[in-house]
Design a protein around this motif. Structure first.
Motif, mmCIF file in Angstrom:
data_model
loop_
_atom_site.group_PDB
_atom_site.id
_atom_site.type_symbol
_atom_site.label_atom_id
_atom_site.label_comp_id
_atom_site.label_asym_id
_atom_site.label_seq_id
_atom_site.Cartn_x
_atom_site.Cartn_y
_atom_site.Cartn_z
ATOM 1 N N GLY A 119 -2.363 -1.301 -2.977
ATOM 2 C CA GLY A 119 -1.037 -1.498 -3.560
ATOM 3 C C GLY A 119 -0.224 -0.234 -3.389
ATOM 4 N N ALA B 53 1.831 9.920 -3.121
ATOM 5 C CA ALA B 53 0.663 9.040 -3.241
ATOM 6 C C ALA B 53 -0.387 9.619 -4.189
ATOM 7 C CB ALA B 53 0.051 8.797 -1.861
ATOM 8 N N GLN B 54 -0.498 10.942 -4.223
ATOM 9 C CA GLN B 54 -1.513 11.582 -5.071
ATOM 10 C C GLN B 54 -0.909 12.121 -6.362
ATOM 11 O OE1 GLN B 54 -3.594 14.558 -2.713
ATOM 12 N NE2 GLN B 54 -3.961 13.128 -1.028
ATOM 13 N N ALA C 100 -2.114 8.948 6.793
ATOM 14 C CA ALA C 100 -1.007 7.982 6.700
ATOM 15 C C ALA C 100 0.369 8.646 6.754
ATOM 16 C CB ALA C 100 -1.127 7.158 5.415
ATOM 17 N N THR C 101 0.469 9.878 6.272
ATOM 18 C CA THR C 101 1.777 10.553 6.276
ATOM 19 C C THR C 101 2.329 10.641 7.701
ATOM 20 O OG1 THR C 101 0.841 11.912 4.485
ATOM 21 C CG2 THR C 101 3.018 12.530 5.300
ATOM 22 N N THR D 116 -2.614 16.952 5.371
ATOM 23 C CA THR D 116 -2.366 15.823 4.467
ATOM 24 C C THR D 116 -3.211 14.648 4.931
ATOM 25 O OG1 THR D 116 -0.679 14.244 3.647
ATOM 26 C CG2 THR D 116 -0.334 15.118 5.843
ATOM 27 N N PHE D 117 -3.150 13.547 4.166
ATOM 28 C CA PHE D 117 -3.849 12.336 4.588
ATOM 29 C C PHE D 117 -3.169 11.757 5.835
ATOM 30 C CE2 PHE D 117 -4.487 7.641 4.121
ATOM 31 C CZ PHE D 117 -5.810 7.659 4.532
ATOM 32 N N ASP E 221 6.141 11.966 -0.353
ATOM 33 C CA ASP E 221 4.851 11.262 -0.329
ATOM 34 C C ASP E 221 4.118 11.683 -1.595
ATOM 35 O OD1 ASP E 221 2.286 10.360 -0.059
ATOM 36 O OD2 ASP E 221 2.056 10.921 2.049
ATOM 37 N N SER F 16 0.857 -1.194 0.000
ATOM 38 C CA SER F 16 0.000 0.000 0.000
ATOM 39 C C SER F 16 0.890 1.240 0.000
ATOM 40 C CB SER F 16 -0.898 0.029 1.244
ATOM 41 O OG SER F 16 -0.109 0.220 2.422
ATOM 42 N N GLY F 17 0.269 2.387 -0.167
ATOM 43 C CA GLY F 17 1.007 3.644 -0.054
ATOM 44 C C GLY F 17 1.482 3.856 1.372
ATOM 45 N N THR F 18 0.666 3.432 2.315
ATOM 46 C CA THR F 18 1.037 3.528 3.726
ATOM 47 C C THR F 18 2.299 2.711 3.992
ATOM 48 O OG1 THR F 18 -1.275 3.803 4.321
ATOM 49 C CG2 THR F 18 0.225 3.107 6.077
ATOM 50 N N LYS G 249 -6.634 6.785 -6.578
ATOM 51 C CA LYS G 249 -5.471 7.540 -7.040
ATOM 52 C C LYS G 249 -5.455 7.535 -8.575
ATOM 53 C CE LYS G 249 -4.645 7.882 -2.776
ATOM 54 N NZ LYS G 249 -3.753 8.178 -1.729
ATOM 55 N N VAL H 181 4.821 16.204 1.027
ATOM 56 C CA VAL H 181 3.619 15.628 0.411
ATOM 57 C C VAL H 181 3.311 16.448 -0.835
ATOM 58 C CG1 VAL H 181 1.185 15.089 0.720
ATOM 59 C CG2 VAL H 181 2.757 14.951 2.670
ATOM 60 N N PHE I 68 -4.014 2.952 -4.306
ATOM 61 C CA PHE I 68 -5.388 2.919 -3.814
ATOM 62 C C PHE I 68 -6.309 3.257 -4.992
ATOM 63 C CE2 PHE I 68 -9.108 4.759 -1.674
ATOM 64 C CZ PHE I 68 -9.325 3.820 -0.689
ATOM 65 N N LEU J 242 5.455 4.299 2.710
ATOM 66 C CA LEU J 242 6.007 5.296 3.634
ATOM 67 C C LEU J 242 6.778 4.632 4.770
ATOM 68 C CD1 LEU J 242 2.957 7.733 3.750
ATOM 69 C CD2 LEU J 242 5.281 8.366 3.052
ATOM 70 N N SER K 19 1.024 5.419 -4.006
ATOM 71 C CA SER K 19 -0.103 4.574 -3.587
ATOM 72 C C SER K 19 -0.894 4.181 -4.823
ATOM 73 C CB SER K 19 -1.026 5.360 -2.644
ATOM 74 O OG SER K 19 -2.295 4.723 -2.562
HETATM 75 C C1 LIG Z 1 -3.550 7.725 -0.280
HETATM 76 C C2 LIG Z 1 -2.469 8.376 0.456
HETATM 77 C C3 LIG Z 1 -1.581 7.651 1.275
HETATM 78 C C4 LIG Z 1 -1.769 6.207 1.639
HETATM 79 O O1 LIG Z 1 -1.945 5.332 0.594
HETATM 80 P P1 LIG Z 1 -2.688 3.929 0.837
HETATM 81 O O2 LIG Z 1 -2.369 3.187 -0.420
HETATM 82 O O3 LIG Z 1 -4.134 4.225 0.982
HETATM 83 O O4 LIG Z 1 -2.113 3.286 2.028
HETATM 84 C C5 LIG Z 1 -0.531 8.324 1.857
HETATM 85 N N1 LIG Z 1 -0.366 9.638 1.706
HETATM 86 C C6 LIG Z 1 -1.205 10.381 0.944
HETATM 87 C C7 LIG Z 1 -0.948 11.842 0.792
HETATM 88 C C8 LIG Z 1 -2.292 9.773 0.327
HETATM 89 O O5 LIG Z 1 -3.129 10.517 -0.409
#
Ligand SMILES: *Cc1c(COP(=O)(O)O)cnc(C)c1O
Length: 374
Positions: free
Chosen positions: A194, A159-160, A88-89, A85-86, A157, A59-61, A186, A131, A183, A64, A181
């Motif tokens: 993933g 992810a986006q 998970a960061t 931010t989301f 980060d 995952s994106g998490t 995205k 981010v 997800f 990180l 990420s």
């Molecule tokens: C989506 C996202 C994540 C985490 O990704 P996952 O695949 O959902 O674990 C981390 N940081 C940011 C900024 C995100 O948008």
């Protein structure tokens, strides 16, 4: 007229045969863990991101977490990141035993303010997480200079922001290490979870990530370090390889929709996103701004127009972080953004008539509120 925020069914309809064939291929080969599809996707994403190395993970998490561990963040270290931010960061920083240190954002871009980063550095600081929010890169050159001066790792980060660019450099290739990420929402989304870690040059760093994703074992059953089970699924990799072939066309569709919104909102009270000339904004989200955000949400709900607030509560305001040490600086721009931002539908398959409807509805509503208190 009902307009969803995102329509993955519409996307799937355009690639159904390709995706189904790719999935069938994996089922026939029955090589489910770190097989040829993961390897091929890693090579393709590395190339797409101008990096030498790419390591698929769960995952994106997890990307990180692997990145934080690989650059050497240890329990008790401080890691600087934006509060807007989301989750998970910051959750990942906490989960590796380090302390998240929240800093404010730039009002116009919603990305981390480099001057705020500089002020937050202490002898315990080990890394900075930039981010790239909503699909546009943070002011990475400034952050790189600060990190070089203080010998800190810069984790992106992204992810986006897969495919977004800063002065011609792709997200993930600019700092020490980058995280993506997959997800489903995205820009390059799987059909499940993933993620991926990318490294521009440093082979030893990439090897550490590879080690960490499979329990730290090398060779198998011999563990130098304690790692994780965080692998990218072969089925997801096969699906993502199909989607990666379409990513640039989808990005162009998002950019076209964003440009159309910009045009329709021009001269109105609707705050539109600032796309900087030295960036390639890939519009994972098209985020407007208005002090009448909450009233607008109620109206959009009644009208059936999809929308979302990314993010309604800053991370320093979360209950789980109530016991972090206090700061000597304000996070006022982040708090203001959390009150005023709203994401509108911008997905590439969005029909032109739907976009026009959304823009007209939002513009009329915000115009009707102009001058009244928020
Ligand atoms: C989506 C996202 C994540 C985490 O990704 P996952 O695949 O959902 O674990 C981390 N940081 C940011 C900024 C995100 O948008």
């Amino acid at each position: 007229m009902n307009v969803p925020l995102l329509d993955l069914k519409a996307q799937y309809a355009t690639i159904k045969d390709e995706v189904n064939a790719a999935v069938q291929g994996v089922l026939d080969k029955t090589q489910f863990i770190l097989g040829p599809e993961v390897k091929a996707l890693e090579a393709e994403v590395a190339e797409y991101s101008q990096c030498r190395h790419a390591i698929g993970c769960a995952s994106g998490t997890d990307a990180l977490i692997l990145a934080l561990r690989a650059v050497g963040v240890e329990p008790g270290d401080e890691v600087i990141l934006p509060t807007f931010t989301f989750f998970a960061t910051a959750g990942t920083v906490h989960n590796v035993g380090a302390v998240p240190v929240f800093v404010d954002i730039d009002r116009a871009t919603y990305n981390m303010d480099p001057a705020a980063v500089e002020k937050a550095i202490t002898p315990k600081t080990r890394a900075v997480i930039a981010v790239h929010l909503y699909g546009q890169c943070a002011e990475t050159d400034e952050l790189l200079k600060i990190c070089a001066r203080h010998k800190l790792a810069l984790i992106e980060d992204a992810a986006q922001s897969i495919g977004s660019e800063y002065k011609g450099k792709r997200a993930g290739s600019i700092g020490t290490i980058g995280c993506f990420s997959f997800f489903p929402s995205k820009n390059l989304g799987g059909m499940g979870d993933g993620g991926m870690v990318v490294v521009r040059e440093d082979e030893a760093l990439a090897d550490r990530v590879r080690l960490l994703r499979s329990h730290g074992a090398k060779p198998k059953y011999y563990h130098k370090i304690v790692g994780y089970n965080s692998r990218l699924d072969e089925l997801q990799a096969a699906i993502l390889r199909v989607k990666l072939r379409h990513l640039d066309a989808w990005t162009a569709g998002r950019q076209k929709n964003a440009a159309r919104y910009d045009e329709l909102f021009k001269g109105s009270e609707v705050g539109t996103p600032l796309a900087l000339p030295h960036m390639r904004h890939i519009y994972n989200q098209y985020v407007i701004r208005t002090p009448h955000r909450d009233a607008l949400i109620a109206a959009l709900k009644a009208e059936g127009i999809g929308h979302e607030v990314y993010y309604p509560l800053c991370l320093h305001q979360q209950e789980c972080f109530a016991n972090l040490p206090s700061r000597s600086w304000t996070l006022a721009e982040s708090e203001a953004a959390a009150r005023e931002v709203l994401a509108l539908p911008v997905y590439p398959e969005l029909p032109a008539a739907s976009l026009e409807h959304v823009a007209k509805f939002v513009k009329e509503f915000v115009t009707s509120k102009a001058g009244s208190p928020a």
